[in-house]
Design an enzyme around this catalytic site. Structure first.
Site, short mmCIF file in Angstrom:
data_model
loop_
_atom_site.label_atom_id
_atom_site.label_comp_id
_atom_site.label_asym_id
_atom_site.label_seq_id
_atom_site.Cartn_x
_atom_site.Cartn_y
_atom_site.Cartn_z
N LEU A 185 1.04 -1.22 0.04
CA LEU A 185 -0.67 0.25 0.13
C LEU A 185 0.75 1.13 0.51
CD1 LEU A 185 -1.56 -2.05 1.10
CD2 LEU A 185 -2.41 -0.63 2.16
N ILE A 186 1.09 1.75 -1.43
CA ILE A 186 2.25 3.16 -1.21
C ILE A 186 1.38 4.33 -1.03
CG2 ILE A 186 1.96 2.49 -4.16
CD1 ILE A 186 5.50 3.27 -3.53
N LYS A 267 -8.38 2.94 7.66
CA LYS A 267 -7.66 2.43 7.46
C LYS A 267 -7.78 1.11 7.40
CE LYS A 267 -3.40 4.74 7.31
NZ LYS A 267 -2.64 4.15 8.95
N GLY A 289 3.10 0.81 5.37
CA GLY A 289 5.06 1.32 6.09
C GLY A 289 4.50 2.14 7.58
N GLN A 298 -1.53 4.12 14.68
CA GLN A 298 -0.42 3.06 15.08
C GLN A 298 -0.41 3.25 16.07
OE1 GLN A 298 2.06 4.54 12.01
NE2 GLN A 298 1.05 5.11 10.70
N CYS A 460 15.32 14.46 -17.98
CA CYS A 460 16.26 13.35 -17.05
C CYS A 460 16.93 12.15 -18.14
CB CYS A 460 14.98 13.29 -16.02
SG CYS A 460 14.23 12.08 -16.78
#
Length: 486
Positions: A185-186, A267, A289, A298, A460
């Site tokens: 989960l980013i 969440k 994370g 958390q 780039c």
């Protein structure tokens, strides 16, 4: 020129069958990555190492191979070597002498030998003979076995002699795909990038799930992070990038849910949605994370309540890490600058968030959601192969009427948006043209201060970051931006 790839010690400790399977997988992974650099890359597996040969007529590939080998999971270290044959210990010495004569002037040194195969001499005998000869026939200060100025590393493999040119440290861990798949989960921040990397390093093919709370700009930023992680550390395998529109969920939470329970419920909804996606694609676990006590959701109590919403395994590799340690790790793996450029999108902010959620109260609040809310948002998820992010950016740039150019007009200005380390390593040289350097993570704030009558070309090396940044600026209403791809 060859590279000798040394396996991570944990692989060497496995049973014969597991070790063989891991080594075969690592060989395949190395071949998949290096063939993107050169189709003729030669990779050969041995029992305790993997040999990579650089074509004699392509010396320019050496650095490219070295860079990629240093980022492939499962490798302890890599030594770049020159290969010779020999027929005696004196022959070894005679080949070493001309290569090190000038380097040894005014320095202390020692000789270290590793040997494989049956010979009529021992490794220490080679060390003494070669070291003694060099000490007598060069301008070296002398032999020093501890902390010498120069260590001469030799490897003898049966009838072959390898002189070590340099050593490249590897990632360690296990080869990609030796473990089962995970869904990370980013969010694009420091934590989720590092947690994703930890499982790539551990050999799990890591797919990405992004819950979009902040619009297209947020999605563009998160795609940058995911693409960087895959391109740098996981390119040997295909992975998915899944984007889930979460604005509707946020709206319902704000309108229907008790203020103090919002964070935990958000969440839980994310975990439920991710579980449906993981089940659909045969993925074995979720990765987050989260770090203990970092935010209100958390705490141990709240994490326990969050976990109760799914039977799927939830992995939290950063659970006991301090924030500064996480940031330091993100700097090492190259995601720090990305994370700095992504704002915190907190669609759900509780004024007094609970730190000790009660499961029964949370479940009662969740009954207020619309029927089939989670199923409906999962049905709207967009799934792409992560390698197609670059193609997707091309299409979006074309739709936004942003040009990609290969040459620079005199009135145009090139902006090198690479991070400082990349720019210093390989400076962009365009004689007669104006080149500015603005790192990509500062571009969104500094572009507004530039002359609006000038057209700017973003550059780039790979072209992905420049396209993503061009899209972002175009969405902000700027029309004086193009992508430079020489």
């Amino acid at each position: 020129m060859k590279f000798i790839v040394k396996l991570y010690p944990e692989i060497m400790m496995k049973s014969k069958s597991v070790r063989s399977r891991f080594t075969k997988m690592l060989e395949t992974n190395i071949r998949n990555v290096l063939k993107k650099v050169d189709e003729d890359a030669k990779v050969q597996r041995q029992w305790d190492r993997i040999m990579v040969r650089v074509p004699a007529d392509r010396p320019e590939l050496v650095d490219a191979f070295a860079e990629r080998l240093g980022c492939i999971p499962g490798i302890a270290h890599v030594v770049q070597v020159n290969e010779y044959t020999f027929d005696s210990v004196d022959h070894i010495y005679q080949q070493v002498l001309p290569l090190y004569r000038e380097q040894l002037a005014g320095k202390t040194f020692c000789v270290r030998v590793k040997r494989t195969g049956q010979h009529d001499f021992k490794s220490i005998e080679v060390e003494r003979y070669v070291g003694g000869g060099l000490n007598q026939h060069t301008d070296a200060v002398g032999v020093k076995l501890k902390n010498p100025d120069l260590t001469i590393n030799l490897e003898i493999d049966h009838e072959k002699l390898y002189m070590v040119v340099r050593r490249i440290e590897g990632l360690g861990g296990f080869p990609m795909a030796t473990q089962e798949d995970v869904l990370s989960l980013i969010s694009g921040g420091f934590d989720s990038g590092v947690s994703s990397f930890q499982f790539i390093k551990k050999g799990a093919r890591t797919h990405y799930c992004f819950f979009n709370l902040g619009g297209s700009q947020h999605e563009i930023g998160v795609k940058q992070v995911a693409y960087h992680l895959w391109k740098t550390y996981g390119e040997s395998h295909k992975v998915k990038f899944i984007s889930v529109p979460f604005e509707g969920v946020v709206q319902e939470i704000l309108e229907r849910i008790d203020n103090g329970q919002m964070g935990v419920i958000l969440k839980r909804v994310m975990m439920r949605a991710a579980t449906l996606l993981a089940d659909k694609y045969g993925i074995q676990a979720l990765v987050t994370g989260e770090s203990l006590g970092q935010v209100s959701s958390q705490t141990l109590t709240n994490l326990n309540v969050i976990d109760r919403c799914t039977d799927l395994l939830i992995l939290r590799p950063l659970i006991a890490m301090d924030k500064q340690d996480i940031i330091n790790q993100s700097r090492i793996i190259g995601t720090e600058d990305f994370a700095k450029s992504i704002p915190e999108y907190c669609g759900v902010i509780s004024q007094k968030p609970t730190v000790k959620a009660v499961l029964s109260k949370i479940e009662a609040e969740e009954l207020k959601f619309s029927e089939n809310l989670i199923e409906n948002i999962v049905a709207q998820a967009k799934v792409i192969d992560i390698k197609d992010i670059a193609i997707e950016m091309d299409n979006q740039i074309a739709a936004a009427e942003a040009e990609t150019v290969v040459a620079v007009d005199t009135q145009e200005v090139v902006i090198d948006i690479r991070a400082q380390e990349e720019e210093e390593k390989n400076p962009l040289s365009l004689p007669g043209k104006t080149v500015m350097t603005i790192p990509f993570f500062k571009l969104s704030t500094q572009f507004a201060d530039l002359d609006k009558s000038v057209t700017y070309l973003l550059y780039c090396e790979r072209g992905v970051m420049s396209k993503l940044q061009a899209l972002y600026l175009i969405e902000q209403g700027y029309t004086n931006v193009k992508v430079y791809r020489p």
